[in-house]
Design an enzyme around this catalytic site. Structure first.
Site, PDB file in Angstrom:
ATOM      1  N   ASN A  62       0.643  -1.220   0.488  1.00  0.00           N
ATOM      2  CA  ASN A  62      -0.211  -0.230  -0.171  1.00  0.00           C
ATOM      3  C   ASN A  62       0.932   0.966  -0.534  1.00  0.00           C
ATOM      4  O   ASN A  62       1.404   1.499   1.501  1.00  0.00           O
ATOM      5  CB  ASN A  62      -1.255  -0.112   1.535  1.00  0.00           C
ATOM      6  CG  ASN A  62      -1.817   1.103   1.518  1.00  0.00           C
ATOM      7  OD1 ASN A  62      -1.723   2.101   0.833  1.00  0.00           O
ATOM      8  ND2 ASN A  62      -3.088   1.201   2.263  1.00  0.00           N
ATOM      9  N   LYS A 119       3.864   0.516   2.594  1.00  0.00           N
ATOM     10  CA  LYS A 119       2.666  -0.324   3.794  1.00  0.00           C
ATOM     11  C   LYS A 119       3.081  -2.415   3.823  1.00  0.00           C
ATOM     12  O   LYS A 119       2.820  -2.110   2.361  1.00  0.00           O
ATOM     13  CB  LYS A 119       1.630  -0.558   4.465  1.00  0.00           C
ATOM     14  CG  LYS A 119       1.001   1.610   5.326  1.00  0.00           C
ATOM     15  CD  LYS A 119      -0.229   0.319   5.879  1.00  0.00           C
ATOM     16  CE  LYS A 119      -0.517   1.686   6.609  1.00  0.00           C
ATOM     17  NZ  LYS A 119      -2.328   2.169   6.602  1.00  0.00           N
ATOM     18  N   ARG A 167      -2.308  -2.374  -3.023  1.00  0.00           N
ATOM     19  CA  ARG A 167      -3.775  -1.905  -3.156  1.00  0.00           C
ATOM     20  C   ARG A 167      -3.521  -0.332  -3.857  1.00  0.00           C
ATOM     21  O   ARG A 167      -2.768   0.474  -3.366  1.00  0.00           O
ATOM     22  CB  ARG A 167      -4.292  -1.003  -2.237  1.00  0.00           C
ATOM     23  CG  ARG A 167      -5.308  -0.493  -0.463  1.00  0.00           C
ATOM     24  CD  ARG A 167      -5.125   0.838  -0.595  1.00  0.00           C
ATOM     25  NE  ARG A 167      -5.987   2.028  -0.269  1.00  0.00           N
ATOM     26  CZ  ARG A 167      -6.138   3.199   0.289  1.00  0.00           C
ATOM     27  NH1 ARG A 167      -4.513   3.256   0.463  1.00  0.00           N
ATOM     28  NH2 ARG A 167      -6.759   4.019   0.265  1.00  0.00           N
ATOM     29  N   HIS A 204     -12.726   2.602   0.191  1.00  0.00           N
ATOM     30  CA  HIS A 204     -13.050   1.199   1.520  1.00  0.00           C
ATOM     31  C   HIS A 204     -13.517  -0.732   1.399  1.00  0.00           C
ATOM     32  O   HIS A 204     -14.195  -1.162   1.467  1.00  0.00           O
ATOM     33  CB  HIS A 204     -13.713   1.280   2.990  1.00  0.00           C
ATOM     34  CG  HIS A 204     -13.005   3.443   3.212  1.00  0.00           C
ATOM     35  ND1 HIS A 204     -14.184   3.445   4.142  1.00  0.00           N
ATOM     36  CD2 HIS A 204     -11.888   2.901   3.716  1.00  0.00           C
ATOM     37  CE1 HIS A 204     -12.875   4.666   5.112  1.00  0.00           C
ATOM     38  NE2 HIS A 204     -12.014   3.824   4.897  1.00  0.00           N
ATOM     39  N   LEU A 262     -15.812   2.113  10.381  1.00  0.00           N
ATOM     40  CA  LEU A 262     -15.638   3.283  11.384  1.00  0.00           C
ATOM     41  C   LEU A 262     -14.043   3.092  11.289  1.00  0.00           C
ATOM     42  O   LEU A 262     -13.517   2.621  12.916  1.00  0.00           O
ATOM     43  CB  LEU A 262     -15.934   3.094  12.224  1.00  0.00           C
ATOM     44  CG  LEU A 262     -17.995   3.262  12.079  1.00  0.00           C
ATOM     45  CD1 LEU A 262     -18.249   3.611  13.126  1.00  0.00           C
ATOM     46  CD2 LEU A 262     -18.192   4.554  10.849  1.00  0.00           C
ATOM     47  N   GLY A 263     -12.807   3.398  10.526  1.00  0.00           N
ATOM     48  CA  GLY A 263     -11.504   4.177  11.611  1.00  0.00           C
ATOM     49  C   GLY A 263     -11.315   5.538  11.519  1.00  0.00           C
ATOM     50  O   GLY A 263     -12.341   5.871  12.130  1.00  0.00           O
ATOM     51  N   ARG A 294     -11.429  14.317   9.196  1.00  0.00           N
ATOM     52  CA  ARG A 294     -12.378  14.526   7.932  1.00  0.00           C
ATOM     53  C   ARG A 294     -12.955  14.832   7.444  1.00  0.00           C
ATOM     54  O   ARG A 294     -14.438  14.596   9.343  1.00  0.00           O
ATOM     55  CB  ARG A 294     -12.568  13.801   6.803  1.00  0.00           C
ATOM     56  CG  ARG A 294     -10.910  13.597   5.831  1.00  0.00           C
ATOM     57  CD  ARG A 294     -11.503  12.529   5.060  1.00  0.00           C
ATOM     58  NE  ARG A 294      -9.964  11.453   4.593  1.00  0.00           N
ATOM     59  CZ  ARG A 294     -10.097  10.378   4.323  1.00  0.00           C
ATOM     60  NH1 ARG A 294     -11.435   9.947   4.692  1.00  0.00           N
ATOM     61  NH2 ARG A 294      -8.904   9.911   3.947  1.00  0.00           N
ATOM     62  N   PHE A 315     -10.236   7.853  18.357  1.00  0.00           N
ATOM     63  CA  PHE A 315     -11.055   7.845  19.757  1.00  0.00           C
ATOM     64  C   PHE A 315     -10.416   7.255  21.021  1.00  0.00           C
ATOM     65  O   PHE A 315     -11.119   7.683  22.091  1.00  0.00           O
ATOM     66  CB  PHE A 315     -12.243   7.002  19.512  1.00  0.00           C
ATOM     67  CG  PHE A 315     -13.185   7.874  17.761  1.00  0.00           C
ATOM     68  CD1 PHE A 315     -12.893   7.669  16.809  1.00  0.00           C
ATOM     69  CD2 PHE A 315     -15.130   7.837  18.647  1.00  0.00           C
ATOM     70  CE1 PHE A 315     -13.816   8.780  16.050  1.00  0.00           C
ATOM     71  CE2 PHE A 315     -15.549   8.226  18.020  1.00  0.00           C
ATOM     72  CZ  PHE A 315     -14.767   8.541  16.854  1.00  0.00           C
ATOM     73  N   GLY A 370     -11.217   0.174  13.026  1.00  0.00           N
ATOM     74  CA  GLY A 370     -10.341   0.621  14.143  1.00  0.00           C
ATOM     75  C   GLY A 370     -11.788   0.842  15.209  1.00  0.00           C
ATOM     76  O   GLY A 370     -11.576   0.277  16.889  1.00  0.00           O
ATOM     77  N   GLU A 388      -7.740  -5.840   4.752  1.00  0.00           N
ATOM     78  CA  GLU A 388      -8.313  -6.402   3.149  1.00  0.00           C
ATOM     79  C   GLU A 388      -6.751  -6.633   2.957  1.00  0.00           C
ATOM     80  O   GLU A 388      -6.532  -6.981   1.566  1.00  0.00           O
ATOM     81  CB  GLU A 388      -7.794  -4.094   3.654  1.00  0.00           C
ATOM     82  CG  GLU A 388      -8.986  -3.199   4.062  1.00  0.00           C
ATOM     83  CD  GLU A 388      -9.132  -2.163   4.200  1.00  0.00           C
ATOM     84  OE1 GLU A 388      -8.342  -2.027   5.105  1.00  0.00           O
ATOM     85  OE2 GLU A 388      -9.330  -1.226   3.518  1.00  0.00           O
TER      86      GLU A 388
HETATM   87  P1  ADP Z   1      -7.155   3.891   9.670  1.00  0.00           P
HETATM   88  O1  ADP Z   1      -8.514   4.604   9.076  1.00  0.00           O
HETATM   89  O2  ADP Z   1      -5.623   4.658   9.921  1.00  0.00           O
HETATM   90  O3  ADP Z   1      -6.768   2.223   8.405  1.00  0.00           O
HETATM   91  P2  ADP Z   1      -8.067   2.143  11.853  1.00  0.00           P
HETATM   92  O4  ADP Z   1      -8.640   1.502  11.819  1.00  0.00           O
HETATM   93  O5  ADP Z   1      -6.672   2.227  12.787  1.00  0.00           O
HETATM   94  O6  ADP Z   1      -7.457   3.441  11.030  1.00  0.00           O
HETATM   95  O7  ADP Z   1      -8.796   2.787  13.097  1.00  0.00           O
HETATM   96  C1  ADP Z   1      -8.074   3.922  13.749  1.00  0.00           C
HETATM   97  C2  ADP Z   1      -9.348   4.382  15.439  1.00  0.00           C
HETATM   98  O8  ADP Z   1      -9.246   3.484  15.605  1.00  0.00           O
HETATM   99  C3  ADP Z   1      -8.463   5.113  16.203  1.00  0.00           C
HETATM  100  O9  ADP Z   1      -9.729   6.249  16.592  1.00  0.00           O
HETATM  101  C4  ADP Z   1      -8.264   4.007  17.463  1.00  0.00           C
HETATM  102  O10 ADP Z   1      -9.277   4.939  18.424  1.00  0.00           O
HETATM  103  C5  ADP Z   1      -9.006   3.404  16.752  1.00  0.00           C
HETATM  104  N1  ADP Z   1      -8.834   2.020  17.580  1.00  0.00           N
HETATM  105  C6  ADP Z   1      -7.985   1.305  16.547  1.00  0.00           C
HETATM  106  N2  ADP Z   1      -7.516   0.552  17.276  1.00  0.00           N
HETATM  107  C7  ADP Z   1      -7.696   0.423  18.927  1.00  0.00           C
HETATM  108  C8  ADP Z   1      -8.046  -0.425  19.675  1.00  0.00           C
HETATM  109  N3  ADP Z   1      -7.354  -1.655  19.929  1.00  0.00           N
HETATM  110  N4  ADP Z   1      -8.885  -0.298  21.064  1.00  0.00           N
HETATM  111  C9  ADP Z   1      -9.843   1.252  21.005  1.00  0.00           C
HETATM  112  N5  ADP Z   1      -9.405   1.713  19.935  1.00  0.00           N
HETATM  113  C10 ADP Z   1      -9.013   1.302  18.446  1.00  0.00           C
END
Ligand code: ADP
Length: 402
Positions: A7, A14, A92, A181, A210-211, A242, A285, A332, A386
């Site tokens: 990626n 990555k 990707r 996504h 939701l990431g 965003r 978060f 995440g 992914e």
């Molecule tokens: P990206 O879109 O960069 O791939 P992720 O899917 O890793 O992002 O999501 C990032 C979000 O998920 C952050 O807000 C983080 O707080 C939350 N998060 C990721 N891993 C954990 C975890 N193990 N416990 C709690 N929250 C998590």
């Protein structure tokens, strides 16, 4: 078959090397960061071995890729004996425009189309192309495949993807909703159905990825029929940084007030907004939850706006689908944050969601049903992968050559 999944971003790469046996295994994964900056960082995590971290200038993608390939065959940190053990490379690709509704093997024509999409994905596609051409140089005899974030959403009907602006902007410049996504939405919808023993071709599903980036998708009989991101990934629900859906008049007003160029407007809406912009605390978060625990009201407001947005999309996609059988949380936040899942599902009783708060609180990074046994609508949290999708698609494409 060993597949290297890449990626490539504008300043990062990555990667994962996967052994695609019946139960695929990650042999190594890692990240090259800060390419082109005075000091770069390379982190390599081989399975069952010590982690390698190198800090040195990494002038361009060729140097970054060189570090990755050397680490993979290194005596101490390596996981394969020679580069001949890499059977294929899967990339990707953020944007496939209207060209690609499936993953494809890369040839000159595919590269030209990815390049053509650079105009509408200037932050991503040029970096992906760099990754492809670099691998062609470093591993000339190894087949490469492209897996697109947009391709799953190519089934959207025109009424869902056409914007309310003069049609010529779609015809001349390709301005329309594309959605992103896709790899994740497709994967978690299929995985959830597999776990439930359901035939996806009979089901109405809403997937919430939701990431840091977040998008919601309406899936009817296995096909994406609407999705919250748009021409770019800035649309839809608010995200880490965003802004999500925003009155264009408000943005133009801000641009006038601040004399912003379009680049500055992109920065504002992509990097400085979302829950980060509202809270002033963080885009993460975990940090927002910690701030709320200390009584920070703007962090609380940011989380409320986020959950409210997700809930509104679920409601509107239930309308699009004429009902819903399954709501899936992933990414995440969707996989780990029980507070967000509860806030989103609280108030969806009218749809037939009977949410189980106790199970929800315990579900972290697992595949689990979060609704009660007799809930009309199932709610699940599903871990996305992914890289596995990219590796699987690549393997199938490579097998089709022979
Ligand atoms: P990206 O879109 O960069 O791939 P992720 O899917 O890793 O992002 O999501 C990032 C979000 O998920 C952050 O807000 C983080 O707080 C939350 N998060 C990721 N891993 C954990 C975890 N193990 N416990 C709690 N929250 C998590």
């Amino acid at each position: 078959m060993n597949i290297l999944v890449l990626n490539c971003g504008s300043s990062s790469i990555k990667y994962q090397l996967l052994d695609m046996k019946a139960q695929p295994v990650i042999l190594a994964k890692g990240l090259v960061e800060k390419i082109g900056l005075p000091m770069g960082i390379f982190t390599h995590k081989p399975e069952g071995k010590e982690k390698l971290i190198i800090e040195q200038p990494i002038p361009d993608h060729v140097d970054g890729m060189d570090l990755i390939l050397k680490a993979l065959i290194d005596k101490k940190y390596g996981v394969i004996d020679s580069l001949n053990e890499i059977n294929a490379v899967g990339h990707r690709i953020a944007h496939g425009g209207e060209y690609f509704s499936h993953s494809v093997l890369i040839d000159e024509d595919v590269k030209a189309k990815i390049k053509a999409c650079s105009e509408i994905a200037p932050l991503h596609n040029p970096a992906h192309l760099k990754g492809i051409t670099t691998m062609e140089r470093l591993l000339p005899s190894v087949p490469q495949a492209a897996v697109f974030d947009t391709s799953f959403h190519q089934t959207l009907p025109p009424k869902a993807f056409i914007y309310g602006i003069p049609y010529e902007y779609y015809e001349k410049y390709g301005v329309r909703k594309y959605g992103f996504h896709g790899t994740s939405h497709k994967f978690v919808a299929e995985k959830a159905c597999q776990i439930l023993g359901w035939n996806i071709a009979e089901k109405k599903i809403i997937t919430c990825h939701l990431g840091n980036g977040a998008s919601i998708t309406a899936i009817d009989k296995g096909k994406s029929v609407d999705t919250s991101m748009g021409f770019t990934p800035v649309a839809g629900v608010i995200m880490g940084t965003r802004c999500g859906d925003l009155d264009i008049g408000a943005l133009l007003y801000i641009c006038d007030k601040k004399q912003f160029t379009s680049l500055e407007a992109v920065r504002l809406t992509n990097k400085e907004s979302g829950v980060y912009g509202i809270s002033g605390v963080s885009s993460d978060f975990r940090e927002l939850d910690a701030a709320v625990a200390e009584g920070n009201q703007r962090a609380q407001l940011a989380i409320e706006v986020f959950c409210y947005d997700v809930k509104k999309y679920i409601g509107s996609y239930a309308a699009v689908l004429n009902g819903v059988d399954l709501i899936v949380f992933t990414g995440g936040i969707g996989e780990n944050n029980s507070i967000v899942r509860e806030m989103v599902c609280n108030g969806l009783e009218y749809l037939g969601v009977d949410f189980d708060s106790n199970i929800n609180q315990q579900a972290r990074g697992v595949d689990r049903t979060l609704s009660k046994a007799d809930s009309k609508v199932r709610v699940m949290t599903i871990t996305t992968d992914e890289e596995l999708v990219i590796a699987t698609d690549t393997m199938e494409l490579v097998k089709s050559i022979k």
